[in-house]
Design a protein around this motif. Structure first.
Motif: not given
Length: 287
Positions: A82-91
């Motif tokens: 989920h941390g990996q997916y959350n990197e998309r949210l940061k962008r």
């Protein structure tokens, strides 16, 4: 009825691919609600691990000790993915770091500091009950995630199947080792249910604001979304019977048994090693 708890690591869900911003059928509320959950998981899973670890050295049953070890590995991996997916949210402009910092402060600087180990373990067991019934609810009916991007659906399918595998671990530690009583157990579920939903909706509103929706637009989106969740036969109300089982004296997580399609997901994953394909098979099997 219990499953073997199997940590699965280095999984590829294609999270670096062309997943749409509103991956849940183009619906901003549904997407951002699940995105809000994703921002909660990394710190939340770390909290669960810590609360179970408090009692690990008091566990004498070899099987439960092994289950705790595998539970911790699974939860750790959930946080990583989920941390990996959350990197998309940061962008996308979402301040994930601030959201996680707030949650970290609440869970570790308040709860872990000021509440008893028995209380935080009871809250962990309650949260595990909630995630387990979500696993059942999200994949029991095909219509629920029909419009979701297949990669995100697969991510939540994998997370759900592992939640089902380890759904009794924190509960067993709470009952057998911490000796938590009935009142603390059920009140923890009330607190976690209210807190989780308020936190999710607050974060969803924040994300929609970042997306550029006005206050009036957000009100309409959230109102429509709450009807989707809580209407008769809605996403959450359809899980109510399973949810309230927790209030029965003598309840155990395995009273509900396994998901009918769990074995199908497991066999597909073991055969292919592909969590996306396993997720698609699970989805296709739902009525």
């Amino acid at each position: 009825m219990a499953h073997t708890i199997t940590p699965r690591e280095k999984l590829d869900f294609g999270l670096d691919g062309d997943i749409p911003k509103y991956w849940f059928g183009g619906d901003p509320f549904k997407t951002r609600l699940f995105d809000a959950m994703s921002t909660i998981f990394p710190e939340g899973e770390r909290f669960f691990i810590s609360c179970v670890r408090d009692f690990r050295d008091q566990v004498t049953d070899p099987q439960l000790r092994q289950d705790i070890k595998d539970f911790m590995r699974q939860e750790g991996q959930h946080g990583i993915v989920h941390g990996q997916y959350n990197e998309r949210l940061k962008r996308q402009g979402i301040d994930v770091d601030a959201l996680e910092a707030f949650e970290r402060k609440m869970l570790f600087e308040f709860e872990r500091k000021y509440l008893s180990a028995e209380q935080t373990l009871a809250e962990t067991a309650a949260a595990e009950h909630m995630t387990a019934i979500m696993a059942h609810g999200f994949f029991a009916r095909k219509e629920v995630l029909e419009s979701a991007d297949h990669r995100m659906r697969a991510l939540y399918a994998w997370h759900a199947m592992e939640e089902v595998e380890h759904k009794a671990v924190a509960f067993d530690v709470m009952q057998k080792v911490a000796k938590v009583g009935y009142f603390r157990r059920v009140m923890a579920l009330v607190l976690v249910t209210v807190g989780f939903n308020i936190h999710c909706l607050h974060t969803t509103n924040y994300m929609l604001k970042v997306d550029g929706f006005t206050g009036w637009q957000r009100l309409k989106l959230i109102s429509k979304g709450l009807w989707w969740l809580f209407k008769p036969g809605g996403l959450y109300t359809s899980m109510a019977g399973h949810f309230f089982q927790y209030f029965k004296p003598g309840f155990h997580p395995w009273d509900e048994g396994q998901m009918d399609s769990y074995r199908l997901w497991l066999d597909t994953f073991n055969r292919t090693g592909d969590p996306v394909q396993a997720g698609e098979v699970l989805h296709a099997a739902a009525p």
